[in-house]
Design a protein around this motif. Structure first.
Motif, PDB file in Angstrom:
ATOM      1  N   PRO A 156      37.356  15.704  30.831  1.00 46.36           N
ATOM      2  CA  PRO A 156      36.167  15.050  31.402  1.00 46.36           C
ATOM      3  C   PRO A 156      35.166  16.062  31.960  1.00 46.36           C
ATOM      4  CG  PRO A 156      38.122  14.600  32.741  1.00 46.36           C
ATOM      5  CD  PRO A 156      38.595  15.232  31.476  1.00 46.36           C
ATOM      6  N   ALA A 157      35.657  17.194  32.494  1.00 43.81           N
ATOM      7  CA  ALA A 157      34.740  18.176  33.086  1.00 43.81           C
ATOM      8  C   ALA A 157      33.817  18.747  32.025  1.00 43.81           C
ATOM      9  CB  ALA A 157      35.540  19.288  33.765  1.00 43.81           C
ATOM     10  N   VAL A 158      34.400  19.179  30.913  1.00 41.08           N
ATOM     11  CA  VAL A 158      33.588  19.787  29.865  1.00 41.08           C
ATOM     12  C   VAL A 158      32.646  18.756  29.255  1.00 41.08           C
ATOM     13  CG1 VAL A 158      33.674  20.806  27.563  1.00 41.08           C
ATOM     14  CG2 VAL A 158      35.203  21.639  29.361  1.00 41.08           C
ATOM     15  N   LEU A 159      33.150  17.541  29.032  1.00 40.23           N
ATOM     16  CA  LEU A 159      32.288  16.506  28.461  1.00 40.23           C
ATOM     17  C   LEU A 159      31.134  16.189  29.395  1.00 40.23           C
ATOM     18  CD1 LEU A 159      34.843  14.039  26.831  1.00 40.23           C
ATOM     19  CD2 LEU A 159      33.433  15.765  25.732  1.00 40.23           C
ATOM     20  N   LYS A 160      31.407  16.225  30.687  1.00 45.33           N
ATOM     21  CA  LYS A 160      30.337  15.924  31.647  1.00 45.33           C
ATOM     22  C   LYS A 160      29.294  17.038  31.646  1.00 45.33           C
ATOM     23  CE  LYS A 160      29.403  14.922  36.504  1.00 45.33           C
ATOM     24  NZ  LYS A 160      28.791  13.601  36.381  1.00 45.33           N
ATOM     25  N   VAL A 161      29.784  18.271  31.665  1.00 45.46           N
ATOM     26  CA  VAL A 161      28.877  19.406  31.725  1.00 45.46           C
ATOM     27  C   VAL A 161      28.076  19.539  30.428  1.00 45.46           C
ATOM     28  CG1 VAL A 161      28.836  21.912  31.784  1.00 45.46           C
ATOM     29  CG2 VAL A 161      30.254  20.653  33.398  1.00 45.46           C
ATOM     30  N   ARG A 162      28.783  19.367  29.333  1.00 42.80           N
ATOM     31  CA  ARG A 162      28.164  19.611  28.034  1.00 42.80           C
ATOM     32  C   ARG A 162      27.286  18.440  27.576  1.00 42.80           C
ATOM     33  NH1 ARG A 162      25.924  20.593  24.439  1.00 42.80           N
ATOM     34  NH2 ARG A 162      26.267  21.581  22.416  1.00 42.80           N
ATOM     35  N   PHE A 163      27.798  17.207  27.744  1.00 44.83           N
ATOM     36  CA  PHE A 163      27.095  16.054  27.186  1.00 44.83           C
ATOM     37  C   PHE A 163      26.617  15.066  28.247  1.00 44.83           C
ATOM     38  CE2 PHE A 163      30.315  17.230  23.945  1.00 44.83           C
ATOM     39  CZ  PHE A 163      29.447  17.664  22.961  1.00 44.83           C
ATOM     40  N   GLY A 164      26.915  15.314  29.483  1.00 41.60           N
ATOM     41  CA  GLY A 164      26.542  14.361  30.519  1.00 41.60           C
ATOM     42  C   GLY A 164      27.360  13.080  30.479  1.00 41.60           C
ATOM     43  N   THR A 165      28.558  13.143  29.871  1.00 43.15           N
ATOM     44  CA  THR A 165      29.397  11.951  29.765  1.00 43.15           C
ATOM     45  C   THR A 165      30.001  11.608  31.131  1.00 43.15           C
ATOM     46  OG1 THR A 165      29.951  12.785  27.596  1.00 43.15           O
ATOM     47  CG2 THR A 165      31.205  10.916  28.377  1.00 43.15           C
ATOM     48  N   ASN A 166      30.025  10.326  31.432  1.00 39.11           N
ATOM     49  CA  ASN A 166      30.508   9.876  32.739  1.00 39.11           C
ATOM     50  C   ASN A 166      31.990  10.174  32.918  1.00 39.11           C
ATOM     51  OD1 ASN A 166      31.735   7.989  34.638  1.00 39.11           O
ATOM     52  ND2 ASN A 166      29.648   7.245  34.867  1.00 39.11           N
ATOM     53  N   GLU A 167      32.315  10.914  33.997  1.00 39.07           N
ATOM     54  CA  GLU A 167      33.701  11.355  34.181  1.00 39.07           C
ATOM     55  C   GLU A 167      34.624  10.228  34.640  1.00 39.07           C
ATOM     56  OE1 GLU A 167      31.259  11.974  36.135  1.00 39.07           O
ATOM     57  OE2 GLU A 167      31.856  11.973  38.249  1.00 39.07           O
ATOM     58  N   ILE A 168      34.061   9.181  35.257  1.00 40.70           N
ATOM     59  CA  ILE A 168      34.912   8.063  35.705  1.00 40.70           C
ATOM     60  C   ILE A 168      35.630   7.475  34.494  1.00 40.70           C
ATOM     61  CG2 ILE A 168      34.967   5.755  36.730  1.00 40.70           C
ATOM     62  CD1 ILE A 168      32.590   6.395  38.335  1.00 40.70           C
ATOM     63  N   LEU A 169      34.824   7.180  33.477  1.00 46.85           N
ATOM     64  CA  LEU A 169      35.371   6.520  32.298  1.00 46.85           C
ATOM     65  C   LEU A 169      36.320   7.432  31.533  1.00 46.85           C
ATOM     66  CD1 LEU A 169      35.467   4.226  30.348  1.00 46.85           C
ATOM     67  CD2 LEU A 169      33.507   5.189  29.193  1.00 46.85           C
ATOM     68  N   VAL A 170      35.870   8.682  31.305  1.00 50.19           N
ATOM     69  CA  VAL A 170      36.699   9.576  30.498  1.00 50.19           C
ATOM     70  C   VAL A 170      38.036   9.824  31.194  1.00 50.19           C
ATOM     71  CG1 VAL A 170      36.849  11.846  29.436  1.00 50.19           C
ATOM     72  CG2 VAL A 170      34.678  10.626  29.448  1.00 50.19           C
ATOM     73  N   SER A 171      37.987  10.108  32.501  1.00 53.86           N
ATOM     74  CA  SER A 171      39.255  10.404  33.176  1.00 53.86           C
ATOM     75  C   SER A 171      40.165   9.174  33.176  1.00 53.86           C
ATOM     76  CB  SER A 171      39.015  10.923  34.594  1.00 53.86           C
ATOM     77  OG  SER A 171      38.311   9.992  35.374  1.00 53.86           O
ATOM     78  N   LEU A 172      39.576   7.978  33.317  1.00 54.19           N
ATOM     79  CA  LEU A 172      40.400   6.762  33.306  1.00 54.19           C
ATOM     80  C   LEU A 172      41.001   6.514  31.918  1.00 54.19           C
ATOM     81  CD1 LEU A 172      41.392   4.201  34.740  1.00 54.19           C
ATOM     82  CD2 LEU A 172      39.294   3.072  34.058  1.00 54.19           C
ATOM     83  N   MET A 173      40.189   6.676  30.873  1.00 58.31           N
ATOM     84  CA  MET A 173      40.708   6.488  29.517  1.00 58.31           C
ATOM     85  C   MET A 173      41.864   7.443  29.237  1.00 58.31           C
ATOM     86  SD  MET A 173      39.035   4.212  27.639  1.00 58.31           S
ATOM     87  CE  MET A 173      39.359   3.174  29.021  1.00 58.31           C
ATOM     88  N   LEU A 174      41.722   8.681  29.750  1.00 62.96           N
ATOM     89  CA  LEU A 174      42.752   9.677  29.482  1.00 62.96           C
ATOM     90  C   LEU A 174      44.076   9.350  30.163  1.00 62.96           C
ATOM     91  CD1 LEU A 174      40.631  12.948  29.537  1.00 62.96           C
ATOM     92  CD2 LEU A 174      41.784  11.934  27.581  1.00 62.96           C
ATOM     93  N   VAL A 175      44.043   8.471  31.180  1.00 62.67           N
ATOM     94  CA  VAL A 175      45.306   8.022  31.781  1.00 62.67           C
ATOM     95  C   VAL A 175      46.119   7.270  30.729  1.00 62.67           C
ATOM     96  CG1 VAL A 175      46.364   6.524  33.503  1.00 62.67           C
ATOM     97  CG2 VAL A 175      44.350   7.867  34.100  1.00 62.67           C
ATOM     98  N   TYR A 176      45.429   6.388  29.992  1.00 60.77           N
ATOM     99  CA  TYR A 176      46.149   5.601  28.983  1.00 60.77           C
ATOM    100  C   TYR A 176      46.653   6.486  27.858  1.00 60.77           C
ATOM    101  CZ  TYR A 176      43.964   1.866  31.552  1.00 60.77           C
ATOM    102  OH  TYR A 176      43.566   1.036  32.551  1.00 60.77           O
ATOM    103  N   VAL A 177      45.828   7.475  27.494  1.00 58.66           N
ATOM    104  CA  VAL A 177      46.268   8.396  26.454  1.00 58.66           C
ATOM    105  C   VAL A 177      47.510   9.154  26.941  1.00 58.66           C
ATOM    106  CG1 VAL A 177      45.613  10.368  25.045  1.00 58.66           C
ATOM    107  CG2 VAL A 177      43.920   8.615  25.574  1.00 58.66           C
TER     108      VAL A 177
END
Lengths: 364, 310, 362
Positions: free
Chosen positions: C138-159
């Motif tokens: 989530p950190a790199v996606l946020k820095v690089r693409f401005g992707t929201n870290e709430i969603l990415v970090s939560l999705m990665l829990v399921y992964v």
């Protein structure tokens, strides 16, 4: 306050003199899910209640539900032992190591672990149920009743217990219907009603008309009900008789069920503890012991199929028939059971391959 | 492997039913977040809706009443969150998580007597011969009323937010509550209304699970649907239309992977089960890295407390 | 009319008193609930709050267990709180915790059955790295693409949960486990186990580390420029940029630290109290830690106390189930109420309540 003191001192006494004759025997149960799950934990709790019913005032039954596996369970089991439990039943595979760890610290308390294989101390017994005997019966019914020749199995995790269930189900369907095809969907959960329903829906949409589930909820049966009588399923763990008839009185999707009945085992073991005949054992009971029960069959099952299923139940119960009897081959075509040979418990408990004829592959 | 066994029409019909609970809940949460409030308690509100809907539907034998009661009960629970976060200014993230704890615990206690029972369920609307149309029949004309209601709600929410004064005020409150306050809008009241609306939709979503989708009550039966609804809101970058796409995409991926398994596709089941989450991340990266990033930004006041006499 | 007026400085006395008041209110409301369920409310409250600490035969066992239960909560919550202070919403600590445990355990198990003293340090290293790497997504996606870290970090829990199921039935499965899921028990392998450091105290390496981290964070946030930058980034992002704070670095630092601490918590848990990687290894610590972080008002000492209080309600709740037959759901509801009252009381720390008919300018 006074009651607390009494309770605490009773507990300490209980520790010191584990089975003083006049004190009620304390039987304790650790459950992995909520009692209201309608499946696995519910059935264990029925067993616990049967103990109370049988022995009345001579026994005290206590339990704790929704105990996570791992560190939390070790603490819960320890607290049970501290609180004066004489015998503790831990009812999930994941409690195996914690149960053995606590048993080392409380040599006077008896521990009984369900579905595992480790008995590291003399006060640890293990017990399990031969669910595959039930799968054999419903597999036979499915093979005889399917019109599309596609039968389904909603699988939880790729572990031996599930794989032997799949093999048993498929083998007995194929024995009576050589054209039968097995569809397996892995849902990677024991309990997620919506996902279980989705899995049932996917199978139904692809023409599967007989479904058995290795998950806990009644959701697959409710989904099958929407087919309006062209597809059927089986109750799992508990009888699920609510789905035997529809609201309009027509035949429901549940045509019979595989019931885990733990009461005979629990009643027997607590009884042995009370009369002093208790010994460490490794128990794997099934239909002969009354631990695997096939629920009432509805008239959706043709009379001749009912009779055949009944015959198989009687043969298994009498010890005349073992669902894993050779000749049997694995998917690669290698024979693992010679003609007439029945499988040993060891290889069965560790079964990690499909039998010949199943086209799918086991994940991993 | 037999991919021809998958009928696209049935697949779409199945995913619409499967996605309806998360669609309703996500749509409600989207409105809440548009008002600048982050309520992480969707799971708790859904399950309260599920249990209330079941209890009322079971006792009155009128499923519609169950839905109404579920909407009310969950709105009430949402207002508890509103009271804490808007009036007592508590932290929204922690309060939302607490709401989930309360919802799960309370629903389990309330639902005890109803375990293992069957509720009356909604039947499909009868569209006559339309239901027999190829493809369109099962997809468009083979559902129960709530599926259509959820689609209608998407339309209404889209219209209200985009084209009405109410929507303008809602967005103003979410983007800059101080300015909205200066313009004379009652920030707290508007937010409480949005929170209650979001709660009622989550309640409808939960009731759909217990009265139509599964129809049954079991402790913990939402099994994480509320968390997925939260993800869909962010995925949709706070647009009603995209909430619909997100919910159907997510529901669709789950249904599709189970269908692929049933069709005998053997490429790693475990990869298929994590696919919906990975694809959600991927799509999110694609839309945020594309053009017009500003239009995907979260409401500026999201999650910040508003305090009147500053 | 009642209105709130922001205090310039949060009132210390009130800050100390409100949690006590909240606990009292919870006892009252919880007592009513227990009474409705047919339990003696006084007994239930006593069993939850008093017995685990002072009533034998439980107390001498459950006091150390408080540390065992609170340790990972505190460790994760501290990491999260630093990010929350900077306005970075990592709600996927559960996934980072799981990945830390998997990577750490895998690093150790690769060398089974070696008794080298380097095994445990290696596992700790990989545990931290695993959590760090998972948070870097989530950190790199946020820095690089401005992707929201709430969603990415939560999705990665399921992964992560899916990966956990995969490795416990796959690569990490105990070869001597007769095909059952779950890894070897690290607690039975001296080189890889994380035992109690002093018998009967519950203190293992993870608990020790969490105490160290509490102190280190306190020092960093109050005395160190990095802490100042973190707070500035959260409270006044624009000012932070003028002050030369690099937002990219803050994101990478905060998510990375939180991930590494969650990963370490996972590693110490899997090598200590839990013992093995199993399908059900994850037990919600990552989510509960978010609650702990806010209950502790994102302050290291507050988090320490909040973690201990949370642990007490877990252990006391277990005793109440065992001794009084209170359903597990009632304990969950009780914890929810406690949280609500604590959060509701926060208002009095940060705001002054004014009574009277003041003219409100709105």
């Amino acid at each position: 306050m006074i009651r607390n003191l009494l309770l605490a001192s009773a507990a300490t006494l209980g520790l010191a003199t584990a089975a003083a004759a006049q004190d009620p025997t304390e039987a304790c149960f650790v459950y992995v899910g909520p009692i209201g799950d309608g499946g696995w934990t519910y059935q264990h709790h029925q067993g616990a209640l049967a103990v109370k019913e049988t022995y009345g005032d001579k026994v005290n039954v206590r339990w704790q539900e929704s105990v996570p596996e791992g560190a939390d369970s070790e603490r819960v089991i320890t607290q049970m032992a501290l609180s004066g439990c004489d015998i503790i039943f831990t009812t999930s595979f994941g409690y195996m190591d914690p149960t053995n760890a606590v048993a080392a610290k409380f040599p006077k308390v008896k521990f009984e672990h369900a579905t595992g294989y480790k008995r590291e101390h003399s006060n640890v017994s293990s017990y399990n149920s031969r669910f595959y005997e039930g799968r054999a019966v419903v597999g036979h019914i499915a093979g005889r009743m399917t019109k599309t020749n596609k039968i389904g199995y909603i699988a939880s995790f790729p572990i031996p217990e599930v794989i032997m269930g799949i093999n048993s189900y498929y083998n007995h369907a194929k024995a009576v219907n050589p054209d039968v095809e097995l569809v397996v969907t892995w849902v990677y959960t024991w309990f997620d009603p919506a996902k279980e329903a989705d899995a049932a829906r996917a199978m139904l949409d692809q023409g599967v008309d007989m479904i058995t589930a290795h998950t806990d909820s009644t959701a697959p049966l409710a989904e099958i009900a929407k087919e309006g009588g062209s597809a059927f399923g089986f109750g799992q763990a508990s009888d699920m008789s609510a789905f035997a008839t529809n609201d309009d009185g027509s035949m429901g999707p549940r045509i019979t069920s595989i019931i885990d009945d733990w009461s005979p085992y629990y009643v027997k073991r607590v009884g042995q503890l009370m009369d002093g005949t208790y010994e460490q054992i490794d128990s794997w009971g099934g239909m002969p012991e009354g631990e695997v029960v096939i629920g009432p069959m509805t008239d959706a099952i043709p009379a001749d199929v009912q009779a055949e299923a009944q015959g198989m139940i009687e043969a298994i119960t009498a010890g005349e028939y073992h669902p894993f009897t050779g000749p049997m081959f694995n998917q690669a075509g290698e024979q693992f059971l010679a003609d007439g040979e029945t499988i040993e418990d060891g290889p069965l408990l560790g079964m990690n391959f499909y039998v010949q004829g199943i086209t799918a592959e086991i994940p991993n | 492997m037999d991919l021809s066994a998958i009928d696209p029409a049935l697949l779409v019909a199945a995913l619409m039913v499967s996605a309806t609970p998360i669609l309703l809940a996500a749509l409600g949460e989207m409105v809440v977040e548009r008002a600048g409030v982050l309520n992480l308690g969707v799971e708790g509100m859904m399950i309260i809706g599920a249990v209330t809907g079941f209890i009322v539907g079971f006792n009155t034998e009128v499923p519609a009443l169950g839905f109404v009661a579920a909407a009310f009960a969950s709105a009430l629970l949402a207002l508890a969150f509103g009271l804490l976060t808007q009036v007592l200014l508590s932290n929204q993230v922690a309060t939302g998580l607490g709401l989930t704890l309360v919802g799960l615990g309370l629903s389990a206690l309330l639902g005890k007597p109803y375990e293992g029972m069957k509720a009356p369920t909604l039947s499909q609307i009868d569209f006559g011969p339309l239901s027999d149309l190829p493809f369109l029949g099962p997809v468009l004309f083979g559902h129960d009323p709530v599926v259509y209601l959820s689609l209608l709600l998407v339309l209404v929410v889209w219209y209200v937010i985009k084209h009405t004064r109410v929507g303008l005020i809602l967005r103003a409150v979410g983007e800059n509550h101080d300015a909205a306050h200066a313009l004379g809008y009652k920030v707290v009241r508007i937010r409480l209304a949005a929170i209650a609306f979001g709660g009622s939709l989550a309640g409808l979503g939960g009731a759909y699970l217990s009265l139509v989708r599964l129809p049954q009550w079991t402790e913990g039966m939402t099994a994480g649907a509320g968390w997925i609804a939260l993800a869909i809101v962010v995925f949709a970058s706070w647009r009603a239309g995209r909430v619909l796409i997100g919910a159907y995409l997510f529901g669709g991926l789950t249904v599709l992977q189970l269908n692929l398994q049933a069709a005998g596709v053997t490429i790693g089941v475990q990869y298929l089960s994590m696919a919906p989450y990975l694809i959600t991340i991927l799509v999110l990266v694609l839309i945020t890295s594309g053009k017009g990033r500003g239009s995907h930004a979260a409401p500026a006041s999201l999650g910040r407390a508003f305090q009147q006499s500053r | 009319m009642v209105r709130l007026e922001k205090r310039l400085n949060p009132n210390r006395t009130v800050a100390m008193l409100t949690p006590l008041l909240a606990v009292l209110l919870t006892m009252l409301a919880g007592g009513i609930m227990f009474a409705l369920l047919g339990n003696d409310p006084f007994e239930a409250i006593r069993v939850i709050f008093w017995d685990p600490l002072f009533a034998e035969p439980f107390a001498s066992y459950s006091r150390p267990q408080l540390l065992v239960k609170a340790g990972p909560l505190i460790l994760i919550a501290i990491g999260l709180s630093i990010g929350f202070r900077a306005g970075i919403w990592n709600i996927g600590a559960e996934g980072q915790y799981i990945m830390g445990a998997i990577c750490g355990a895998a690093a150790g198990l690769a060398f089974y059955p070696s008794e080298s003293p380097l095994i445990f340090p290696l596992m700790v290293l990989f545990g931290g790295l695993g959590g760090w790497a998972w948070a870097m997504i989530p950190a790199v996606l946020k820095v690089r693409f401005g992707t929201n870290e709430i969603l990415v970090s939560l999705m990665l829990v399921y992964v992560a949960e899916n990966i956990l199921a995969m490795v416990s039935t796959g690569v990490l499965r105990n070869p001597e486990g007769m095909g059952f899921p779950g890894s070897r028990n690290l607690g039975h392998w001296d080189a890889a186990s994380n035992p109690e450091l002093i018998e009967g105290t519950g203190m293992h390496w993870g608990v020790a580390l969490s105490l160290v981290v509490v102190i280190a964070t306190y020092v960093m946030m109050t005395r160190h420029i990095r802490g100042f930058h973190v707070r500035l980034a959260g409270e006044a992002p624009r000012a932070a940029r003028f002050a030369g704070v690099n937002p990219t670095r803050i994101v990478i630092f905060c998510l990375g630290l939180a991930g590494a601490l969650a990963g370490l918590a996972g590693l110490f848990e899997v090598s200590g109290p839990a013992g093995q990687i199993t399908i059900d290894f994850a037990s919600g610590y990552g989510f509960t830690a978010i609650i702990v972080a806010f209950l502790g008002r994102l302050h290291p000492v507050g988090i320490l106390l909040a973690g201990l209080l949370m642990a007490l309600t877990y252990i006391g709740g277990e005793l109440a189930q065992l001794l009084l037959g209170v359903p597990a759901a009632a304990i969950q509801l009780f914890q929810g109420m406690l949280l609500f009252f604590l959060l509701a009381m926060d208002v009095f720390t940060n705001y002054r309540v004014r009574f009277g008919t003041t003219k409100v300018t709105a």
